[in-house]
Design a protein around this motif. Structure first.
Motif, PDB file in Angstrom:
ATOM      1  N   LEU A  41      -6.196   5.191  -6.482  1.00  0.00           N
ATOM      2  CA  LEU A  41      -6.843   4.335  -5.489  1.00  0.00           C
ATOM      3  C   LEU A  41      -6.437   4.715  -4.077  1.00  0.00           C
ATOM      4  CD1 LEU A  41      -7.413   2.663  -8.083  1.00  0.00           C
ATOM      5  CD2 LEU A  41      -7.074   0.603  -6.711  1.00  0.00           C
ATOM      6  N   PHE A  42      -5.141   4.894  -3.844  1.00  0.00           N
ATOM      7  CA  PHE A  42      -4.663   5.317  -2.530  1.00  0.00           C
ATOM      8  C   PHE A  42      -3.332   6.010  -2.699  1.00  0.00           C
ATOM      9  CE2 PHE A  42      -3.881   0.796  -3.199  1.00  0.00           C
ATOM     10  CZ  PHE A  42      -2.511   0.674  -3.041  1.00  0.00           C
ATOM     11  N   LEU A  62     -10.109   2.709  -0.466  1.00  0.00           N
ATOM     12  CA  LEU A  62      -8.921   2.004   0.015  1.00  0.00           C
ATOM     13  C   LEU A  62      -7.957   2.940   0.734  1.00  0.00           C
ATOM     14  CD1 LEU A  62      -7.992  -0.401  -2.937  1.00  0.00           C
ATOM     15  CD2 LEU A  62      -9.016  -0.990  -0.731  1.00  0.00           C
ATOM     16  N   ASP A  63      -8.022   4.226   0.409  1.00  0.00           N
ATOM     17  CA  ASP A  63      -7.123   5.197   1.025  1.00  0.00           C
ATOM     18  C   ASP A  63      -7.354   5.309   2.526  1.00  0.00           C
ATOM     19  OD1 ASP A  63      -4.972   6.982   0.508  1.00  0.00           O
ATOM     20  OD2 ASP A  63      -6.320   8.692   0.756  1.00  0.00           O
ATOM     21  N   ARG A  64      -8.508   4.826   2.989  1.00  0.00           N
ATOM     22  CA  ARG A  64      -8.838   4.893   4.419  1.00  0.00           C
ATOM     23  C   ARG A  64      -8.675   3.551   5.111  1.00  0.00           C
ATOM     24  NH1 ARG A  64     -12.536   7.689   1.489  1.00  0.00           N
ATOM     25  NH2 ARG A  64     -14.111   6.028   1.543  1.00  0.00           N
ATOM     26  N   MET A  65      -8.155   2.564   4.398  1.00  0.00           N
ATOM     27  CA  MET A  65      -7.989   1.236   4.987  1.00  0.00           C
ATOM     28  C   MET A  65      -6.672   1.160   5.756  1.00  0.00           C
ATOM     29  SD  MET A  65     -10.760  -0.271   4.039  1.00  0.00           S
ATOM     30  CE  MET A  65     -10.683  -2.048   3.939  1.00  0.00           C
ATOM     31  N   PRO A  66      -6.615   0.326   6.804  1.00  0.00           N
ATOM     32  CA  PRO A  66      -5.403   0.239   7.634  1.00  0.00           C
ATOM     33  C   PRO A  66      -4.186  -0.234   6.842  1.00  0.00           C
ATOM     34  CG  PRO A  66      -7.269  -0.853   8.699  1.00  0.00           C
ATOM     35  CD  PRO A  66      -7.698  -0.530   7.305  1.00  0.00           C
ATOM     36  N   HIS A  67      -3.076   0.489   6.984  1.00  0.00           N
ATOM     37  CA  HIS A  67      -1.765   0.091   6.456  1.00  0.00           C
ATOM     38  C   HIS A  67      -1.769  -0.150   4.942  1.00  0.00           C
ATOM     39  CE1 HIS A  67      -0.917  -0.369  10.693  1.00  0.00           C
ATOM     40  NE2 HIS A  67      -1.797  -1.336  10.806  1.00  0.00           N
ATOM     41  N   VAL A  68      -2.679   0.477   4.215  1.00  0.00           N
ATOM     42  CA  VAL A  68      -2.812   0.166   2.792  1.00  0.00           C
ATOM     43  C   VAL A  68      -1.551   0.522   2.014  1.00  0.00           C
ATOM     44  CG1 VAL A  68      -3.882   2.382   2.185  1.00  0.00           C
ATOM     45  CG2 VAL A  68      -4.324   0.353   0.783  1.00  0.00           C
ATOM     46  N   ALA A  69      -0.849   1.575   2.399  1.00  0.00           N
ATOM     47  CA  ALA A  69       0.323   2.006   1.633  1.00  0.00           C
ATOM     48  C   ALA A  69       1.438   0.970   1.662  1.00  0.00           C
ATOM     49  CB  ALA A  69       0.840   3.346   2.163  1.00  0.00           C
ATOM     50  N   LEU A  76      -5.741  -6.683  -2.823  1.00  0.00           N
ATOM     51  CA  LEU A  76      -5.877  -6.899  -4.253  1.00  0.00           C
ATOM     52  C   LEU A  76      -7.296  -7.263  -4.685  1.00  0.00           C
ATOM     53  CD1 LEU A  76      -4.502  -7.108  -7.043  1.00  0.00           C
ATOM     54  CD2 LEU A  76      -3.862  -9.459  -6.456  1.00  0.00           C
ATOM     55  N   PRO A  77      -8.026  -8.126  -3.959  1.00  0.00           N
ATOM     56  CA  PRO A  77      -9.392  -8.449  -4.407  1.00  0.00           C
ATOM     57  C   PRO A  77     -10.331  -7.249  -4.443  1.00  0.00           C
ATOM     58  CG  PRO A  77      -8.608 -10.060  -2.803  1.00  0.00           C
ATOM     59  CD  PRO A  77      -7.618  -8.934  -2.792  1.00  0.00           C
ATOM     60  N   LEU A  78      -9.990  -6.179  -3.722  1.00  0.00           N
ATOM     61  CA  LEU A  78     -10.849  -4.994  -3.682  1.00  0.00           C
ATOM     62  C   LEU A  78     -10.496  -3.964  -4.744  1.00  0.00           C
ATOM     63  CD1 LEU A  78     -11.059  -4.410   0.189  1.00  0.00           C
ATOM     64  CD2 LEU A  78     -12.707  -5.579  -1.280  1.00  0.00           C
TER      65      LEU A  78
END
Length: 384
Positions: A41-42, A62-69, A76-78
């Motif tokens: 996922l990321f 999700l790997d391109r979403m802010p601060h995901v790591a 979580l809902p995504l």
């Protein structure tokens, strides 16, 4: 089969942000199938073993979403949408390494899907409360999770139908798979590097050791409360979202070592009197690493610890999950004479070689009805 009759394997893992137990299983699978592609996922670059990162071929949006790591819990809902968005290449075998949603990946036509389950999604099933038992903001997090839990449970159950065969990391998880998904599973314990984690012949030290990510369900707070202000020294190794809270909770002789290297961790195991393992885990690699170094384990007597720690022989089980019961277990351990060689011998049941052998046997058996040729798994690079 792939070109020339070779088995084409794709590995799917939930996310890659550090080398914990699930990632050690993934690393072993990459070692078994060195040509396999990895999807996740990321991924936080540089956070996992180089051999894993060299095989990563795809991530989700999700790997391109802010601060995901660092803030992935807020996404979580995504997660269900993200795992369904992964597009795997044509292949013969998909192995998902799943503690959340990886088993829900879309499978290419004709591929066999084997899902190695570290746990069904813990925070939406029977141990949800453990995640928010301690720490700041736990009340609103419980409320938020309660709103999305029905959807996540529906997704978790529904996607079980897309798995041809389940592999559980323990009998404990096998029972949960049967209860939640109404499916059976074979058991292959995760690999422990018993060639690296070894005794050095030194006598046991005087400090106790807790090794854990500092998250609520790990219950490190229980060990800290039990040892703070006492006469026995406790060293806590690890980092996590609760580190600041736990440091505030602690009093001497409790110390924090922070995140340590594998070499430093091995030295801590070897020099400790015993490992303290106060949480409930589905398996728990850390207690086996400590036993591989010849040290006994004081563990909460539930979950995977019932399979990895032999009460009275390789450690002490305590119940209930309270400070008083933990300290009573410490006193019992100090009255017992321990045999480091016997403790070490028990750990060898969970070696990397045993994992590869058992996993190869399972995969060969799963592929046979689908037309897989005998020996195809080992021919793909898997050496027990």
């Amino acid at each position: 089969m792939g070109a020339g009759g070779a088995l084409k394997v794709v590995l799917v893992h939930d996310w890659l942000t550090g080398m914990r137990g699930g990632e050690k299983v993934l690393a072993e699978l990459v070692g078994m199938f060195p040509a396999a592609d990895v999807y996740t996922l990321f991924w936080r670059r540089g956070s996992v073993a180089a051999e894993i990162e060299a095989r990563i071929r795809g991530t989700s949006f999700l790997d391109r979403m802010p601060h995901v790591a660092h803030a992935y819990r807020y996404y979580l809902p995504l997660f269900p949408l993200a795992v369904r968005s992964l597009r795997l290449p044509p292949c013969d075998l998909v192995i998902s390494s799943s503690h959340a949603v990886a088993k829900g990946v879309r499978i290419p036509p004709g591929a066999v899907h084997v899902s190695y389950i570290h746990t069904p999604m813990r925070y939406v099933w029977d141990t949800a409360g453990d995640y928010f038992r301690f720490g700041r903001g736990r009340r609103w997090r419980r409320v938020a999770l309660s709103l999305i839990r029905p959807y996540l449970r529906w997704f978790d159950r529904r996607t079980a139908a897309g798995v041809d065969s389940f592999v559980a990391n323990s009998e404990n998880v096998r029972r949960r798979i049967r209860s939640i998904y109404s499916r059976d599973a074979l058991v292959v314990p995760p690999p422990v590097d018993t060639d690296f984690f070894t005794p050095d012949g030194a006598p046991a030290g005087e400090f106790y050791l807790a090794v854990s990510s500092l998250e609520p369900y790990k219950r490190v707070d229980l060990a800290i409360r039990a040892f703070s202000g006492g006469t026995r020294r406790l060293i806590v190794a690890g980092k996590g979202t609760l580190e600041r809270d736990l440091r505030r909770l602690a009093a001497p002789p409790v110390e924090f070592a922070g995140e340590v290297s594998d070499t430093e961790l091995r030295q801590l195991y070897r020099r400790s009197r015993a490992l303290v393992f106060p949480g409930r885990e589905d398996f728990g690699i850390v207690p086996v690493e400590a036993q591989a170094c010849g040290r006994p384990v004081i563990c909460y007597g539930a979950g995977g610890a019932l399979e990895t720690v032999v009460d009275g022989t390789t450690g002490i089980h305590f119940r209930p999950q309270t400070e008083e019961a933990l300290l009573d277990a410490v006193a019992r351990l100090e009255r017992h004479a321990w045999n480091p060689a016997a403790i070490r011998l028990h750990s060898l049941k969970f070696s990397r070689g045993e994992f590869r052998r058992r996993m190869a046997d399972v995969l060969e058996a799963v592929l046979a009805p689908a037309g897989g040729s005998p020996g195809a798994v080992r021919a793909a690079g898997c050496a027990p």
